[in-house]
Design a protein around this motif. Sequence first.
Motif, PDB file in Angstrom:
ATOM      1  N   VAL A  19       0.842  -1.204   0.000  1.00  0.00           N
ATOM      2  CA  VAL A  19       0.000   0.000   0.000  1.00  0.00           C
ATOM      3  C   VAL A  19       0.875   1.251   0.000  1.00  0.00           C
ATOM      4  O   VAL A  19       0.623   2.203  -0.745  1.00  0.00           O
ATOM      5  CB  VAL A  19      -0.982  -0.010   1.188  1.00  0.00           C
ATOM      6  N   ALA A  20       1.935   1.242   0.802  1.00  0.00           N
ATOM      7  CA  ALA A  20       2.828   2.410   0.856  1.00  0.00           C
ATOM      8  C   ALA A  20       3.538   2.615  -0.483  1.00  0.00           C
ATOM      9  O   ALA A  20       3.701   3.753  -0.935  1.00  0.00           O
ATOM     10  CB  ALA A  20       3.838   2.256   1.991  1.00  0.00           C
ATOM     11  N   MET A  21       3.945   1.535  -1.146  1.00  0.00           N
ATOM     12  CA  MET A  21       4.566   1.672  -2.465  1.00  0.00           C
ATOM     13  C   MET A  21       3.557   2.229  -3.466  1.00  0.00           C
ATOM     14  O   MET A  21       3.887   3.103  -4.261  1.00  0.00           O
ATOM     15  CB  MET A  21       5.106   0.325  -2.951  1.00  0.00           C
ATOM     16  N   THR A  22       2.337   1.743  -3.430  1.00  0.00           N
ATOM     17  CA  THR A  22       1.297   2.232  -4.336  1.00  0.00           C
ATOM     18  C   THR A  22       1.039   3.720  -4.122  1.00  0.00           C
ATOM     19  O   THR A  22       0.861   4.469  -5.078  1.00  0.00           O
ATOM     20  CB  THR A  22      -0.003   1.422  -4.130  1.00  0.00           C
ATOM     21  N   ARG A  23       1.049   4.155  -2.872  1.00  0.00           N
ATOM     22  CA  ARG A  23       0.777   5.556  -2.549  1.00  0.00           C
ATOM     23  C   ARG A  23       2.010   6.444  -2.637  1.00  0.00           C
ATOM     24  O   ARG A  23       1.914   7.658  -2.469  1.00  0.00           O
ATOM     25  CB  ARG A  23       0.188   5.660  -1.140  1.00  0.00           C
ATOM     26  N   ALA A  58      11.683   4.639 -10.039  1.00  0.00           N
ATOM     27  CA  ALA A  58      10.825   3.548 -10.514  1.00  0.00           C
ATOM     28  C   ALA A  58       9.496   4.073 -11.061  1.00  0.00           C
ATOM     29  O   ALA A  58       9.028   5.146 -10.661  1.00  0.00           O
ATOM     30  CB  ALA A  58      10.558   2.582  -9.362  1.00  0.00           C
ATOM     31  N   PRO A  59       8.874   3.312 -11.961  1.00  0.00           N
ATOM     32  CA  PRO A  59       7.533   3.689 -12.423  1.00  0.00           C
ATOM     33  C   PRO A  59       6.550   3.696 -11.253  1.00  0.00           C
ATOM     34  O   PRO A  59       6.758   3.006 -10.257  1.00  0.00           O
ATOM     35  CB  PRO A  59       7.167   2.579 -13.419  1.00  0.00           C
ATOM     36  N   GLU A  87       1.571  -0.316 -14.027  1.00  0.00           N
ATOM     37  CA  GLU A  87       1.995   1.083 -14.172  1.00  0.00           C
ATOM     38  C   GLU A  87       0.763   1.957 -14.354  1.00  0.00           C
ATOM     39  O   GLU A  87      -0.174   1.580 -15.048  1.00  0.00           O
ATOM     40  CB  GLU A  87       2.949   1.188 -15.370  1.00  0.00           C
ATOM     41  N   HIS A  88       0.753   3.137 -13.735  1.00  0.00           N
ATOM     42  CA  HIS A  88      -0.463   3.948 -13.642  1.00  0.00           C
ATOM     43  C   HIS A  88      -0.929   4.574 -14.949  1.00  0.00           C
ATOM     44  O   HIS A  88      -2.134   4.698 -15.174  1.00  0.00           O
ATOM     45  CB  HIS A  88      -0.311   5.035 -12.569  1.00  0.00           C
ATOM     46  N   MET A  93       2.057  -4.055 -17.303  1.00  0.00           N
ATOM     47  CA  MET A  93       2.295  -4.872 -16.114  1.00  0.00           C
ATOM     48  C   MET A  93       3.725  -5.386 -16.051  1.00  0.00           C
ATOM     49  O   MET A  93       4.353  -5.615 -17.080  1.00  0.00           O
ATOM     50  CB  MET A  93       1.350  -6.077 -16.098  1.00  0.00           C
ATOM     51  N   ARG A  94       4.167  -5.563 -14.819  1.00  0.00           N
ATOM     52  CA  ARG A  94       5.387  -6.306 -14.521  1.00  0.00           C
ATOM     53  C   ARG A  94       4.980  -7.348 -13.504  1.00  0.00           C
ATOM     54  O   ARG A  94       4.260  -7.029 -12.550  1.00  0.00           O
ATOM     55  CB  ARG A  94       6.463  -5.408 -13.916  1.00  0.00           C
ATOM     56  N   ILE A  95       5.427  -8.572 -13.699  1.00  0.00           N
ATOM     57  CA  ILE A  95       5.085  -9.622 -12.756  1.00  0.00           C
ATOM     58  C   ILE A  95       6.352 -10.267 -12.228  1.00  0.00           C
ATOM     59  O   ILE A  95       7.410 -10.214 -12.857  1.00  0.00           O
ATOM     60  CB  ILE A  95       4.151 -10.681 -13.377  1.00  0.00           C
TER      61      ILE A  95
END
Length: 138
Positions: A19-23, A58-59, A87-88, A93-95
Amino acid sequence: MSDTDDLVEIEQLLARYAVAMTRGEVHRVLAVFTPDGTYSAFGDTYPLDAFPALVSAAPKGLFLVGTPVIELDGDTAVGTQPLCFVEHSAHEMRIGYYDDTYVRTPKGWRLRTRAMTFIRRSGAHDSGRPHAFEHTRR
């Protein structure tokens, strides 16, 4: 504390990371690591003081993680967690997956090491291109 309690605490720790990485909340990402924690990707291992620059380069997007497999051993543990990063702007996607080590601290469970492995379209598994991010060693 039971094994179940430990597993739930580690899973919540990993959820806080995602969540912190996403935000884009790097200070919250750093809080899930031990002070001597490291992150490995792009053919190198980075100390926590390099992590803000790594995240900045990073993206940006959604860090969608799966339930980790965790093996407890007293006050330490190892685990693997699948990742799908979207990526927003282009929704590319990266998996891959993270291989982690954890340690119980006075503040609860923390990541000691986190190593990223990308899964390529070819089916290859690797840690990324060494030139994707550069930092200065101290």
